[in-house]
Design an enzyme around this catalytic site. Structure first.
Site, PDB file in Angstrom:
ATOM      1  N   ARG A  23      31.654  76.218 -35.430  1.00 11.25           N
ATOM      2  CA  ARG A  23      31.518  75.449 -36.639  1.00 11.25           C
ATOM      3  C   ARG A  23      30.428  74.360 -36.308  1.00 11.25           C
ATOM      4  O   ARG A  23      29.929  73.562 -37.354  1.00 11.25           O
ATOM      5  CB  ARG A  23      32.767  74.542 -37.054  1.00 11.25           C
ATOM      6  N   GLN A  83      36.117  81.745 -18.101  1.00  7.49           N
ATOM      7  CA  GLN A  83      37.058  82.349 -19.021  1.00  7.49           C
ATOM      8  C   GLN A  83      36.043  83.261 -19.808  1.00  7.49           C
ATOM      9  O   GLN A  83      35.414  82.813 -20.727  1.00  7.49           O
ATOM     10  CB  GLN A  83      37.984  81.244 -19.925  1.00  7.49           C
ATOM     11  N   THR A  89      44.611  79.284 -25.207  1.00  3.63           N
ATOM     12  CA  THR A  89      44.762  78.062 -24.349  1.00  3.63           C
ATOM     13  C   THR A  89      45.491  78.322 -23.056  1.00  3.63           C
ATOM     14  O   THR A  89      45.140  77.817 -21.953  1.00  3.63           O
ATOM     15  CB  THR A  89      45.253  76.878 -25.102  1.00  3.63           C
ATOM     16  N   GLY A 112      38.137  69.361 -23.634  1.00  3.41           N
ATOM     17  CA  GLY A 112      36.817  68.958 -23.331  1.00  3.41           C
ATOM     18  C   GLY A 112      36.326  68.323 -24.836  1.00  3.41           C
ATOM     19  O   GLY A 112      35.197  67.577 -24.810  1.00  3.41           O
ATOM     20  N   ASP A 113      36.553  68.686 -25.857  1.00  3.78           N
ATOM     21  CA  ASP A 113      36.111  68.169 -27.055  1.00  3.78           C
ATOM     22  C   ASP A 113      37.166  67.135 -27.617  1.00  3.78           C
ATOM     23  O   ASP A 113      37.068  66.933 -29.017  1.00  3.78           O
ATOM     24  CB  ASP A 113      36.169  69.401 -28.085  1.00  3.78           C
ATOM     25  N   ALA A 371      -1.697  39.537 -23.289  1.00  2.77           N
ATOM     26  CA  ALA A 371      -1.616  40.417 -24.259  1.00  2.77           C
ATOM     27  C   ALA A 371      -2.595  41.617 -24.229  1.00  2.77           C
ATOM     28  O   ALA A 371      -3.632  41.464 -23.680  1.00  2.77           O
ATOM     29  CB  ALA A 371      -1.929  39.632 -25.721  1.00  2.77           C
ATOM     30  N   ASN A 377      -1.183  54.385 -15.439  1.00  2.37           N
ATOM     31  CA  ASN A 377      -0.564  54.888 -14.438  1.00  2.37           C
ATOM     32  C   ASN A 377      -0.768  56.623 -14.392  1.00  2.37           C
ATOM     33  O   ASN A 377      -0.333  57.082 -13.442  1.00  2.37           O
ATOM     34  CB  ASN A 377       0.684  54.488 -14.443  1.00  2.37           C
ATOM     35  N   THR A 414     -10.291  37.893 -18.815  1.00  2.00           N
ATOM     36  CA  THR A 414     -10.005  38.947 -20.070  1.00  2.00           C
ATOM     37  C   THR A 414     -10.759  40.069 -20.309  1.00  2.00           C
ATOM     38  O   THR A 414     -12.140  39.991 -19.906  1.00  2.00           O
ATOM     39  CB  THR A 414     -10.300  37.957 -21.301  1.00  2.00           C
TER      40      THR A 414
HETATM   41  C1  UD1 Z   1      45.390  73.749 -30.037  1.00  3.06           C
HETATM   42  C2  UD1 Z   1      46.952  73.766 -29.749  1.00  3.06           C
HETATM   43  C3  UD1 Z   1      47.834  73.234 -31.318  1.00  3.06           C
HETATM   44  C4  UD1 Z   1      47.348  71.627 -31.034  1.00  3.06           C
HETATM   45  C5  UD1 Z   1      45.912  71.562 -31.273  1.00  3.06           C
HETATM   46  C6  UD1 Z   1      45.433  70.051 -31.270  1.00  3.06           C
HETATM   47  C7  UD1 Z   1      47.778  75.859 -28.725  1.00  3.06           C
HETATM   48  C8  UD1 Z   1      48.037  77.324 -28.878  1.00  3.06           C
HETATM   49  N1  UD1 Z   1      47.459  75.069 -29.714  1.00  3.06           N
HETATM   50  O1  UD1 Z   1      45.143  74.270 -31.271  1.00  3.06           O
HETATM   51  O2  UD1 Z   1      49.195  73.121 -30.966  1.00  3.06           O
HETATM   52  O3  UD1 Z   1      47.902  70.819 -32.130  1.00  3.06           O
HETATM   53  O4  UD1 Z   1      45.144  72.237 -30.288  1.00  3.06           O
HETATM   54  O5  UD1 Z   1      43.970  70.039 -31.319  1.00  3.06           O
HETATM   55  O6  UD1 Z   1      47.356  75.407 -27.513  1.00  3.06           O
HETATM   56  N2  UD1 Z   1      40.150  77.013 -25.546  1.00  3.06           N
HETATM   57  C9  UD1 Z   1      39.688  77.527 -24.406  1.00  3.06           C
HETATM   58  N3  UD1 Z   1      39.929  78.828 -24.377  1.00  3.06           N
HETATM   59  C10 UD1 Z   1      40.511  79.544 -25.178  1.00  3.06           C
HETATM   60  C11 UD1 Z   1      40.981  78.794 -26.441  1.00  3.06           C
HETATM   61  C12 UD1 Z   1      40.892  77.487 -26.441  1.00  3.06           C
HETATM   62  O7  UD1 Z   1      39.101  76.940 -23.561  1.00  3.06           O
HETATM   63  O8  UD1 Z   1      40.753  80.694 -25.062  1.00  3.06           O
HETATM   64  C13 UD1 Z   1      39.700  75.406 -25.549  1.00  3.06           C
HETATM   65  C14 UD1 Z   1      38.944  74.846 -26.619  1.00  3.06           C
HETATM   66  O9  UD1 Z   1      37.676  74.716 -26.165  1.00  3.06           O
HETATM   67  C15 UD1 Z   1      39.447  73.705 -27.018  1.00  3.06           C
HETATM   68  C16 UD1 Z   1      40.965  73.496 -26.585  1.00  3.06           C
HETATM   69  O10 UD1 Z   1      41.268  74.567 -25.744  1.00  3.06           O
HETATM   70  O11 UD1 Z   1      38.901  72.614 -26.174  1.00  3.06           O
HETATM   71  C17 UD1 Z   1      41.807  73.968 -27.763  1.00  3.06           C
HETATM   72  O12 UD1 Z   1      41.459  75.119 -28.605  1.00  3.06           O
HETATM   73  P1  UD1 Z   1      41.558  75.164 -29.995  1.00  3.06           P
HETATM   74  O13 UD1 Z   1      41.245  76.554 -30.292  1.00  3.06           O
HETATM   75  O14 UD1 Z   1      40.752  74.214 -30.501  1.00  3.06           O
HETATM   76  O15 UD1 Z   1      42.991  75.203 -30.257  1.00  3.06           O
HETATM   77  P2  UD1 Z   1      43.605  74.848 -31.784  1.00  3.06           P
HETATM   78  O16 UD1 Z   1      43.871  75.895 -32.352  1.00  3.06           O
HETATM   79  O17 UD1 Z   1      43.022  73.639 -32.270  1.00  3.06           O
HETATM   80 CA    CA Z   2      41.004  72.399 -31.978  1.00  4.35          CA
END
Ligand code: UD1
Ligand code: CA
Length: 458
Positions: A23, A83, A89, A112-113, A371, A377, A414
């Site tokens: 997004r 990954q 997650t 990280g976000d 001035a 440089n 000057t």
């Molecule tokens: C996740 C949680 C949710 C929580 C929310 C908070 C799970 C299943 N769900 O959902 O309960 O309320 O965060 O924001 O954990 N990422 C990876 N690899 C992956 C998937 C995700 O590195 O395969 C990282 C993403 O870059 C991000 C973080 O994990 O930084 C969360 O992933 P995202 O897909 O945003 O999770 P949500 O669906 O928002």
């Molecule tokens: Ca998220």
């Protein structure tokens, strides 16, 4: 900030950053988009580092090279874990397992976000490990929407986490949401994640399933709460802009509380690492890039742009000054309007008040740069240094062709183009002599008028 390790257990941190960030509609990895002049990832990393972790693992996706490179700048020994496919997650955390092999202690999982988690909150999460095997950071969401819901018993103990897409109507009515931050013993937590399946609405391996699995195996789980603002995640550029605004509001407030005067703080833009001493005044419309330190009593006037520079005690800058990386002002030095400095130092009390460029230059104490002085440089190939001695006086509109050394107490007339070193206490002057031709102005005008074909008024 210090690490107050209340459990006495060593800590490791895994930061998840493999998500694609679709997004953002960007060629740049989401976690590298800046907030307060630093990749948003740095904010999460900095919060993590306050826990003094023994290991930090960063999980990146296929295009993670740029993320890894940026992360290593802040933390050279960070373990980068790939990954390949974003399978969820739990799967992401498992990719960090090899980097955490052999580590005995607690593992804290961060995103990280999610740049705004405070050190205090992370401290509270890890401290809660005294009371529970698994700890989840939760928050009361104004609009719970797509967040995972924390299902608790009447005592507030955590039973499980249910993702919004898999939740019943009753579960969706729960306002307590999952931030995603979780802590537990490293071996225990990774052991649970090995058991997580992907039989759910998204077909992903959910980290959140670790809680129900743990409870089934007799482990305890607790929730630590924080303010929703701390768990703010960034998914698109509107959220990035909102995050920047939140960052700025916080940074300005901290500066004001720390003894900085700002007449229009909402027009001053600070960076994640800006350091400002006491009794500093910052006029409206000043921009701080990263790496700026300002000592006590300095005065930064309106419309100045500062990056990678140091402003010494009682020094004055601007209005309309540009200090680029490597600019250093000693105590009481002064930079006036339309002056640019890059990799240049001004000694105590030295001044460059107007219309000047100082690049790769050292100016001694008490020197006065007139001035329009320009240090030349760069010759199109190499960069060369200029040294200006203490108390030297550089007349207006002087060009100094580097490399050049101007001695202490020297005086440059000057309009001089300095192409040879000027010894200490010497007067250097290089310009053509002026001639005056009496009455010539009238004759010149007549001639010019005729040439233009006009006879009347000009
Ligand atoms: C996740 C949680 C949710 C929580 C929310 C908070 C799970 C299943 N769900 O959902 O309960 O309320 O965060 O924001 O954990 N990422 C990876 N690899 C992956 C998937 C995700 O590195 O395969 C990282 C993403 O870059 C991000 C973080 O994990 O930084 C969360 O992933 P995202 O897909 O945003 O999770 P949500 O669906 O928002
Ligand atoms: Ca998220």
């Amino acid at each position: 900030m210090t690490s107050d390790n209340q459990t006495g257990r060593p800590r490791a941190v895994a930061i998840l950053a493999a998500g694609q960030g679709t997004r953002m509609r960007s060629d740049r990895a989401k976690v590298l988009h800046p907030i307060g002049g630093a990749p948003m990832l740095y904010h999460a990393m900095r919060a993590a580092l306050t826990l003094a972790p023994q290991r930090v693992a960063l999980v990146v996706g296929q295009d993670g090279d740029s993320v890894a490179e940026a992360a290593r700048v802040l933390l050279p020994d960070i373990a980068i874990c790939l990954q390949d496919q974003q399978l969820g997650t739990a799967h992401a955390v498992r990719m960090a397992a090899p980097a955490l092999e052999g580590f005995e202690g607690d593992l804290l999982i961060l995103y990280g976000d999610t740049p705004f988690l405070s050190a205090e909150t992370l401290q509270a999460v890890t401290a809660e490990r005294k009371r529970a095997d698994l700890v989840v950071l939760g928050f009361e969401a104004a609009d719970p929407g797509g967040y995972g819901r924390l299902v608790t018993d009447t005592d507030g103990a955590l039973l499980r986490i249910v993702e919004a897409k898999d939740a019943t109507a009753d579960e969706l009515a729960i306002g307590l949401c999952n931030s995603g931050i979780m802590a537990g013993d490293r071996a225990t937590l990774l052991g649970l994640l090995d058991q997580v399946g992907n039989d759910n609405a998204k077909g992903e391996f959910y980290l959140t399933d670790a809680i129900a699995l743990g409870r089934d195996q007799g482990l305890s789980a607790a929730v630590v709460r924080c303010d929703e603002a701390e768990t703010l995640g960034i998914n698109d550029r509107a959220q990035l802009a909102a995050a920047e605004a939140a960052f700025q509001a916080r940074a300005r407030h901290a500066a004001l509380m720390g003894g900085t005067t700002m007449t229009a703080p909402e027009t001053v833009f600070l960076a994640w690492d800006t350091q400002i001493g006491r009794d500093v005044t910052i006029e409206p419309n000043v921009f701080f890039g990263s790496g700026v330190t300002v000592a006590d009593g300095a005065w930064i006037r309106a419309f100045s742009h500062l990056e990678g520079c140091h402003i010494g005690p009682g020094a004055a800058v601007g209005p309309f000054a540009r200090l680029r990386p490597g600019a250093e002002l000693s105590e009481g030095a002064k930079i006036g309007n339309f002056v640019e400095m890059k990799n240049a130092t001004l000694g105590p009390g030295a001044k460059a008040n107007h219309l000047t460029y100082l690049g790769d230059t050292a100016v001694g104490a008490g020197a006065n740069i007139g001035a329009g002085t320009i240090t030349c440089n760069y010759d199109g190939f190499g960069k060369y240094r200029t040294e200006i001695g203490e108390r030297a006086f550089i007349g207006t509109n002087t060009a100094i062709v580097a490399p050049a050394t101007i001695g202490a107490d020297a005086y440059v007339g000057t309009g001089t183009v300095v192409t040879r070193d000027v010894p200490a206490d010497a007067l250097a002057i290089a310009r053509t002599e002026q001639e005056n031709h009496n009455g010539m102005a009238t004759r010149l005008r007549a001639k010019l008028r005729a040439r233009a074909g006009k006879t009347g008024e000009e």
